[in-house]
Scaffold this active site. Structure first.
Site, PDB file in Angstrom:
ATOM      1  N   ARG A  46       0.866  -1.171   0.000  1.00 44.33           N
ATOM      2  CA  ARG A  46       0.000   0.000   0.000  1.00 44.33           C
ATOM      3  C   ARG A  46       0.910   1.231   0.000  1.00 44.33           C
ATOM      4  O   ARG A  46       1.980   1.209   0.609  1.00 44.33           O
ATOM      5  CB  ARG A  46      -0.878  -0.001   1.250  1.00 44.33           C
ATOM      6  CG  ARG A  46      -1.809   1.189   1.367  1.00 44.33           C
ATOM      7  CD  ARG A  46      -2.549   1.203   2.696  1.00 44.33           C
ATOM      8  NE  ARG A  46      -3.389   2.399   2.791  1.00 44.33           N
ATOM      9  CZ  ARG A  46      -4.030   2.792   3.899  1.00 44.33           C
ATOM     10  NH1 ARG A  46      -3.939   2.071   5.000  1.00 44.33           N
ATOM     11  NH2 ARG A  46      -4.759   3.892   3.891  1.00 44.33           N
ATOM     12  N   HIS A  47       0.542   2.289  -0.712  1.00 44.27           N
ATOM     13  CA  HIS A  47       1.352   3.507  -0.711  1.00 44.27           C
ATOM     14  C   HIS A  47       1.497   4.051   0.711  1.00 44.27           C
ATOM     15  O   HIS A  47       0.704   3.750   1.598  1.00 44.27           O
ATOM     16  CB  HIS A  47       0.722   4.567  -1.615  1.00 44.27           C
ATOM     17  CG  HIS A  47      -0.667   4.944  -1.192  1.00 44.27           C
ATOM     18  ND1 HIS A  47      -0.931   5.779  -0.128  1.00 44.27           N
ATOM     19  CD2 HIS A  47      -1.878   4.588  -1.684  1.00 44.27           C
ATOM     20  CE1 HIS A  47      -2.233   5.916   0.022  1.00 44.27           C
ATOM     21  NE2 HIS A  47      -2.837   5.200  -0.906  1.00 44.27           N
ATOM     22  N   ARG A  50      -0.011  10.069   2.415  1.00 43.00           N
ATOM     23  CA  ARG A  50      -0.366  11.028   1.362  1.00 43.00           C
ATOM     24  C   ARG A  50      -1.172  12.160   1.968  1.00 43.00           C
ATOM     25  O   ARG A  50      -1.571  12.111   3.129  1.00 43.00           O
ATOM     26  CB  ARG A  50      -1.205  10.338   0.278  1.00 43.00           C
ATOM     27  CG  ARG A  50      -2.427   9.642   0.848  1.00 43.00           C
ATOM     28  CD  ARG A  50      -3.474   9.366  -0.201  1.00 43.00           C
ATOM     29  NE  ARG A  50      -4.538   8.513   0.295  1.00 43.00           N
ATOM     30  CZ  ARG A  50      -5.521   8.893   1.106  1.00 43.00           C
ATOM     31  NH1 ARG A  50      -5.564  10.159   1.541  1.00 43.00           N
ATOM     32  NH2 ARG A  50      -6.449   8.048   1.508  1.00 43.00           N
ATOM     33  N   ARG A 122       1.056   8.809  -5.968  1.00 41.24           N
ATOM     34  CA  ARG A 122       1.398   8.308  -4.637  1.00 41.24           C
ATOM     35  C   ARG A 122       1.932   6.875  -4.673  1.00 41.24           C
ATOM     36  O   ARG A 122       2.758   6.503  -3.848  1.00 41.24           O
ATOM     37  CB  ARG A 122       0.193   8.396  -3.709  1.00 41.24           C
ATOM     38  CG  ARG A 122      -1.054   7.631  -4.149  1.00 41.24           C
ATOM     39  CD  ARG A 122      -2.224   7.970  -3.238  1.00 41.24           C
ATOM     40  NE  ARG A 122      -3.487   7.329  -3.600  1.00 41.24           N
ATOM     41  CZ  ARG A 122      -4.347   7.806  -4.480  1.00 41.24           C
ATOM     42  NH1 ARG A 122      -4.060   8.930  -5.137  1.00 41.24           N
ATOM     43  NH2 ARG A 122      -5.485   7.180  -4.737  1.00 41.24           N
ATOM     44  N   GLU A 228     -15.350   0.603 -10.152  1.00 42.82           N
ATOM     45  CA  GLU A 228     -15.169   0.115  -8.793  1.00 42.82           C
ATOM     46  C   GLU A 228     -16.518   0.125  -8.078  1.00 42.82           C
ATOM     47  O   GLU A 228     -17.409   0.906  -8.432  1.00 42.82           O
ATOM     48  CB  GLU A 228     -14.194   1.024  -8.038  1.00 42.82           C
ATOM     49  CG  GLU A 228     -12.804   1.080  -8.624  1.00 42.82           C
ATOM     50  CD  GLU A 228     -11.866   1.964  -7.823  1.00 42.82           C
ATOM     51  OE1 GLU A 228     -12.150   2.190  -6.625  1.00 42.82           O
ATOM     52  OE2 GLU A 228     -10.852   2.419  -8.379  1.00 42.82           O
ATOM     53  N   ASP A 317      -4.877   0.382  -0.406  1.00 39.65           N
ATOM     54  CA  ASP A 317      -5.464  -0.463   0.632  1.00 39.65           C
ATOM     55  C   ASP A 317      -6.583  -1.327   0.071  1.00 39.65           C
ATOM     56  O   ASP A 317      -6.789  -2.462   0.514  1.00 39.65           O
ATOM     57  CB  ASP A 317      -5.960   0.375   1.801  1.00 39.65           C
ATOM     58  CG  ASP A 317      -6.891   1.507   1.391  1.00 39.65           C
ATOM     59  OD1 ASP A 317      -7.039   1.769   0.199  1.00 39.65           O
ATOM     60  OD2 ASP A 317      -7.462   2.143   2.303  1.00 39.65           O
TER      61      ASP A 317
END
Length: 470
Positions: A46-47, A50, A122, A228, A317
């Protein structure tokens, strides 16, 4: 206050380091190393930290206080996030070198190393910073497919197949999750009230024109091919505000929010507001086998390779949540973290080990603890990040907590077959579903009170502000 907090976290760190249940990126025993050799590592990351996704917009209007001055434009990796990811990369470098997978100051040859990130800033930046710490003597190329901030299908948790029966199956699973959306959101009311008090929402700009409360019983879901899963309604505001609050906490090195000191339990509850949002959208098994299919198939293929030594895939995530639900991975409840299952910057790590005759896989969640995030702790084998074992529902690990790769491959194959079995055909039912307790146009006044019909003044109808004249 900070020194007391650091001391408390430090005690937990000592206990964690000395615990016998900690595996993987920590020290392996000599007996384990004599038995197994590390052959490959696949990381789904996961980044890192941010700025809030909505630059300005709604979350700023719900408080009269000034938010943290973010160090990056909306949705992009923050300066702290870059530093933290570099530190994590350095820790992984020390680990793989100690296990003999790669030499120190290694320069990749051929296809031995792959860094592949979603094309969001990100995620790309997270991969770049990690690679700088992981391979400092190499100018690693980060594979990405599109221009900045366009989603790569590999990392997009979208429905690529749809039919009426399948949509109803997804909706049925959403309805049974923790008693259904309305019941689960209802359980968050104490935390929503806490957030309103911390924000001083009653004196915010939103109180003059929008609302002084968070609401949720107008929630609707959109389940449509090529997109999504989405949620609309008042709970989306609560989700975005909870997100901004937690990010501000990480950036300001304080557990206070707008002058109000919050406990770790309260911060975890605020993260729980986000947990409800993400879980309903991405963690039903029926939805996840569709949403996570590209990553499931990619990771499965990576684990079969003999020429690859290290793969770093960087997404979101939602990627960790959906692949976990698709494969039956059981994420442990976190320690020293606010997020309950997949903290900011966390890595789902698949380690392939061999005993000379058969391959095995260890699966772990690696993340930086809250104090490590806030203090930008330099990680090392002596000061490691948190490492928690991830188990696989229905599979049994051996005495060394390793799964046979052959058995794990079957789980990947079964999951992909479930996706293949979904028939893609035109749909006739509505794409939007809602709880039986919700109304499509719920009506509220500015105080968040539910109304049976519009009243003179400002009304919130279906999430929109409507002014009714007397």
């Amino acid at each position: 206050m900070k020194s007391i907090k650091s001391a408390a976290w430090g005690l937990v760190a000592i206990l964690a380091i000395s615990g016998t249940n900690v595996q993987a990126q920590k020290q392996r025993s000599d007996a384990f190393r004599a038995k197994y050799e590390l052959k490959e590592v696949v990381v789904l990351s996961r980044h890192n930290i941010r700025s809030p996704l909505s630059n300005g917009a709604a979350y700023q209007r719900v408080t009269p206080h000034q938010w943290f001055k973010w160090t990056s434009p909306g949705s992009q990796l923050s300066l702290r996030g870059g530093v933290l990811e570099t530190e994590m990369g350095q820790f992984f470098r020390k680990w793989v070198v100690s296990e003999g997978l790669l030499p120190d100051n290694y320069r990749p040859e051929g296809d031995e190393v792959l860094f592949y990130a979603n094309s969001r800033q990100r995620t790309f930046a997270t991969a770049k910073y990690f690679s700088a710490g992981f391979l400092p003597f190499a100018n690693v190329e980060i594979t990405h497919k599109y221009e900045e901030d366009k989603m790569d299908p590999l990392f997009t948790p979208q429905f690529t197949k749809m039919n009426d029966t399948y949509r109803q199956q997804v909706w049925a699973e959403i309805e049974t999750m923790n008693g259904g959306p309305q019941a689960w959101m209802e359980a968050q009311k104490p935390t929503l009230k806490l957030m309103e008090e911390v924000l001083d929402m009653a004196h915010s700009p939103a109180a003059k024109n929008d609302t002084t409360h968070f609401w949720f019983d107008d929630t609707q879901f959109k389940l449509e091919k090529g997109d999504e899963p989405k949620m609309t309604g008042g709970y989306t505001l609560a989700n975005s505000v909870a997100d901004a609050l937690v990010l501000q906490c990480y950036e300001t090195e304080s557990q206070a929010a707008f002058g109000q000191e919050l406990t770790t339990e309260q911060w975890r509850a605020i993260c729980g507001v986000k947990e409800v949002y993400d879980a309903l959208l991405f963690t039903t098994h029926a939805a996840a086998i569709n949403l996570a299919y590209p990553l499931v198939s990619r990771i499965c293929a990576e684990l079969q390779r003999t020429d690859r030594k290290f793969t770093f895939l960087c997404g979101h995530d939602s990627n960790l949540a959906s692949i976990g639900a698709a494969l039956g991975l059981q994420f442990p409840e976190t320690e020293r973290a606010f997020e309950l299952h997949t903290p900011i910057g966390s890595k789902l790590v698949f380690e392939k080990w061999s005993d000379g005759s058969e391959d095995y896989v260890a699966i772990n969640l690696v993340y930086q603890a809250v104090d490590q995030l806030q203090e930008c702790t330099l990680l090392s084998p002596d000061v490691p990040p948190m490492v928690k074992t991830v188990t696989v529902k229905g599979l049994t690990a051996n005495s060394d907590e390793l799964y046979r790769l052959a058995e794990l491959n079957l789980r990947f194959t079964e999951t992909m077959k479930e996706y293949d079995a979904i028939v893609d055909e035109p749909t006739s039912v509505k794409a939007v579903a809602q709880s039986t307790d919700a109304q499509s146009a719920a009506i509220y006044n500015l105080q968040g009170q539910r109304l049976n019909s519009p009243q003179p003044g400002v009304n919130i109808i279906g999430g929109e502000k409507i002014v009714i004249k007397e």
